[in-house]
Motif scaffolding. Structure first.
Motif, PDB file in Angstrom:
ATOM      1  N   UNK A 155       0.804  -1.238   0.000  1.00 22.75           N
ATOM      2  CA  UNK A 155       0.000   0.000   0.000  1.00 22.75           C
ATOM      3  C   UNK A 155       0.833   1.283   0.000  1.00 22.75           C
ATOM      4  N   UNK A 156       1.920   1.315   0.757  1.00 26.36           N
ATOM      5  CA  UNK A 156       2.724   2.538   0.807  1.00 26.36           C
ATOM      6  C   UNK A 156       3.355   2.859  -0.548  1.00 26.36           C
ATOM      7  N   UNK A 157       3.649   1.871  -1.361  1.00 29.20           N
ATOM      8  CA  UNK A 157       4.224   2.105  -2.688  1.00 29.20           C
ATOM      9  C   UNK A 157       3.170   2.602  -3.674  1.00 29.20           C
ATOM     10  N   UNK A 158       1.922   2.234  -3.470  1.00 27.72           N
ATOM     11  CA  UNK A 158       0.854   2.632  -4.385  1.00 27.72           C
ATOM     12  C   UNK A 158       0.565   4.130  -4.318  1.00 27.72           C
ATOM     13  N   UNK A 159       0.810   4.728  -3.187  1.00 32.37           N
ATOM     14  CA  UNK A 159       0.506   6.148  -3.007  1.00 32.37           C
ATOM     15  C   UNK A 159       1.349   7.035  -3.919  1.00 32.37           C
ATOM     16  N   UNK A 160       2.524   6.585  -4.304  1.00 29.82           N
ATOM     17  CA  UNK A 160       3.433   7.404  -5.101  1.00 29.82           C
ATOM     18  C   UNK A 160       3.362   7.127  -6.598  1.00 29.82           C
ATOM     19  N   UNK A 161       2.399   6.358  -7.041  1.00 30.06           N
ATOM     20  CA  UNK A 161       2.316   6.020  -8.471  1.00 30.06           C
ATOM     21  C   UNK A 161       1.854   7.223  -9.297  1.00 30.06           C
ATOM     22  N   UNK A 162       2.352   7.322 -10.537  1.00 28.91           N
ATOM     23  CA  UNK A 162       1.879   8.389 -11.435  1.00 28.91           C
ATOM     24  C   UNK A 162       0.378   8.265 -11.685  1.00 28.91           C
ATOM     25  N   UNK A 163      -0.220   9.340 -12.134  1.00 31.46           N
ATOM     26  CA  UNK A 163      -1.669   9.368 -12.323  1.00 31.46           C
ATOM     27  C   UNK A 163      -2.141   8.727 -13.626  1.00 31.46           C
ATOM     28  N   UNK A 164      -1.354   8.792 -14.678  1.00 33.40           N
ATOM     29  CA  UNK A 164      -1.815   8.212 -15.944  1.00 33.40           C
ATOM     30  C   UNK A 164      -1.588   6.701 -15.929  1.00 33.40           C
ATOM     31  N   UNK A 165      -2.481   5.975 -16.604  1.00 33.96           N
ATOM     32  CA  UNK A 165      -2.398   4.511 -16.621  1.00 33.96           C
ATOM     33  C   UNK A 165      -1.068   4.011 -17.171  1.00 33.96           C
ATOM     34  N   UNK A 205       1.878   5.478 -17.415  1.00 27.44           N
ATOM     35  CA  UNK A 205       3.002   5.774 -16.517  1.00 27.44           C
ATOM     36  C   UNK A 205       2.932   4.903 -15.260  1.00 27.44           C
ATOM     37  N   UNK A 206       1.725   4.691 -14.751  1.00 28.01           N
ATOM     38  CA  UNK A 206       1.570   3.858 -13.553  1.00 28.01           C
ATOM     39  C   UNK A 206       1.977   2.416 -13.841  1.00 28.01           C
ATOM     40  N   UNK A 207       1.570   1.877 -14.998  1.00 30.13           N
ATOM     41  CA  UNK A 207       1.957   0.512 -15.360  1.00 30.13           C
ATOM     42  C   UNK A 207       3.466   0.371 -15.472  1.00 30.13           C
ATOM     43  N   UNK A 208       4.106   1.341 -16.082  1.00 29.14           N
ATOM     44  CA  UNK A 208       5.572   1.304 -16.214  1.00 29.14           C
ATOM     45  C   UNK A 208       6.238   1.366 -14.840  1.00 29.14           C
ATOM     46  N   UNK A 209       5.724   2.205 -13.968  1.00 32.28           N
ATOM     47  CA  UNK A 209       6.297   2.336 -12.627  1.00 32.28           C
ATOM     48  C   UNK A 209       6.111   1.054 -11.823  1.00 32.28           C
ATOM     49  N   UNK A 210       4.951   0.435 -11.914  1.00 31.47           N
ATOM     50  CA  UNK A 210       4.683  -0.815 -11.200  1.00 31.47           C
ATOM     51  C   UNK A 210       5.619  -1.912 -11.700  1.00 31.47           C
ATOM     52  N   UNK A 211       5.775  -2.017 -13.008  1.00 29.97           N
ATOM     53  CA  UNK A 211       6.618  -3.058 -13.587  1.00 29.97           C
ATOM     54  C   UNK A 211       8.071  -2.942 -13.141  1.00 29.97           C
ATOM     55  N   UNK A 212       8.521  -1.732 -12.856  1.00 31.18           N
ATOM     56  CA  UNK A 212       9.919  -1.510 -12.470  1.00 31.18           C
ATOM     57  C   UNK A 212      10.120  -1.368 -10.962  1.00 31.18           C
ATOM     58  N   UNK A 213       9.038  -1.386 -10.207  1.00 31.40           N
ATOM     59  CA  UNK A 213       9.148  -1.120  -8.763  1.00 31.40           C
ATOM     60  C   UNK A 213       9.889  -2.260  -8.052  1.00 31.40           C
ATOM     61  N   UNK A 214      10.827  -1.931  -7.167  1.00 33.98           N
ATOM     62  CA  UNK A 214      11.589  -2.984  -6.471  1.00 33.98           C
ATOM     63  C   UNK A 214      10.770  -3.810  -5.480  1.00 33.98           C
ATOM     64  N   UNK A 215       9.622  -3.313  -5.031  1.00 34.98           N
ATOM     65  CA  UNK A 215       8.785  -4.046  -4.068  1.00 34.98           C
ATOM     66  C   UNK A 215       7.618  -4.782  -4.727  1.00 34.98           C
ATOM     67  N   UNK A 216       7.631  -4.842  -6.040  1.00 33.77           N
ATOM     68  CA  UNK A 216       6.533  -5.511  -6.747  1.00 33.77           C
ATOM     69  C   UNK A 216       6.530  -6.998  -6.433  1.00 33.77           C
ATOM     70  N   UNK A 217       5.338  -7.579  -6.472  1.00 29.75           N
ATOM     71  CA  UNK A 217       5.159  -9.013  -6.288  1.00 29.75           C
ATOM     72  C   UNK A 217       4.307  -9.533  -7.437  1.00 29.75           C
ATOM     73  N   UNK A 218       4.782 -10.575  -8.088  1.00 29.22           N
ATOM     74  CA  UNK A 218       3.982 -11.233  -9.120  1.00 29.22           C
ATOM     75  C   UNK A 218       3.117 -12.278  -8.435  1.00 29.22           C
TER      76      UNK A 218
END
Length: 186
Positions: free
Chosen positions: A113-123, A125-138
């Protein structure tokens, strides 16, 4: 649009666990079947039918277990209609009365949840940020619902990819439960 044509029966293993509800037992079989194919799969959809009904309608399937008349069998659906998203796909489907339930396996990326707060607003950009985030979980979700309203969800993490590490609950993916249930409405 009617349900897609059935491709292959994959669900009921014949190893009926009398301690598990039929939906959960079938969902576990499907989840293991999907997991055996590895990660990075497209969404996979399954029709759930009572095993006794399937046995009666298809005499060549007489080898199906007769030890539990409440058991469910899963039939994977192929040749799904094209869709931009799972939600769009589900909105195109309707099931005949013989289908008692459905199950969907879908992979997702989740963030704390804490990582989601900083995501970009456009879809995009948000998808790109999620894909590269170090705390992501598949994760892979398997959501199964029946016409009677019962549902179960299974969640497997890529980081803990083991049959004994699959989380089970009824409210893991409420949006998918609702979307799948809507396809079963008459």
């Amino acid at each position: 649009m009617p349900a897609p044509a059935a491709a292959a029966r994959v669900g009921h293993s014949g190893r009926v666990n009398p301690l598990l509800p039929p939906l959960l037992s079938c969902a576990r079989d499907i989840e293991r079947h999907v997991a055996a194919a590895g990660w990075d799969q497209p969404a996979r959809l399954f029709a759930l039918v009572p095993t006794a009904q399937l046995r009666a309608a298809q005499p060549h399937l007489a080898q199906l277990s007769e030890e539990d008349d409440d058991a469910l069998s899963a039939i994977e659906q192929e040749d799904l209609p094209p869709a931009d998203s799972v939600e769009t796909l589900l909105a195109q489907l309707a099931w005949p009365p013989e289908v008692d339930g459905i199950a969907l396996a879908v992979e997702r990326i989740v963030l704390p949840p804490q990582a989601q707060a900083d995501l970009p607003r456009t879809d995009a950009e948000a998808l790109a940020a999620v894909a590269q985030h170090p705390d992501r979980q598949d994760v892979r979700l398997l959501v199964a619902v029946r016409r009677d309203g019962s549902a179960t969800c299974l969640l497997r993490q890529r980081a803990h990819d083991s049959d004994d590490q699959v989380a089970v609950g009824q409210d893991i993916a409420p949006g998918l439960v609702e979307a799948l249930s809507a396809t079963l409405q008459d």
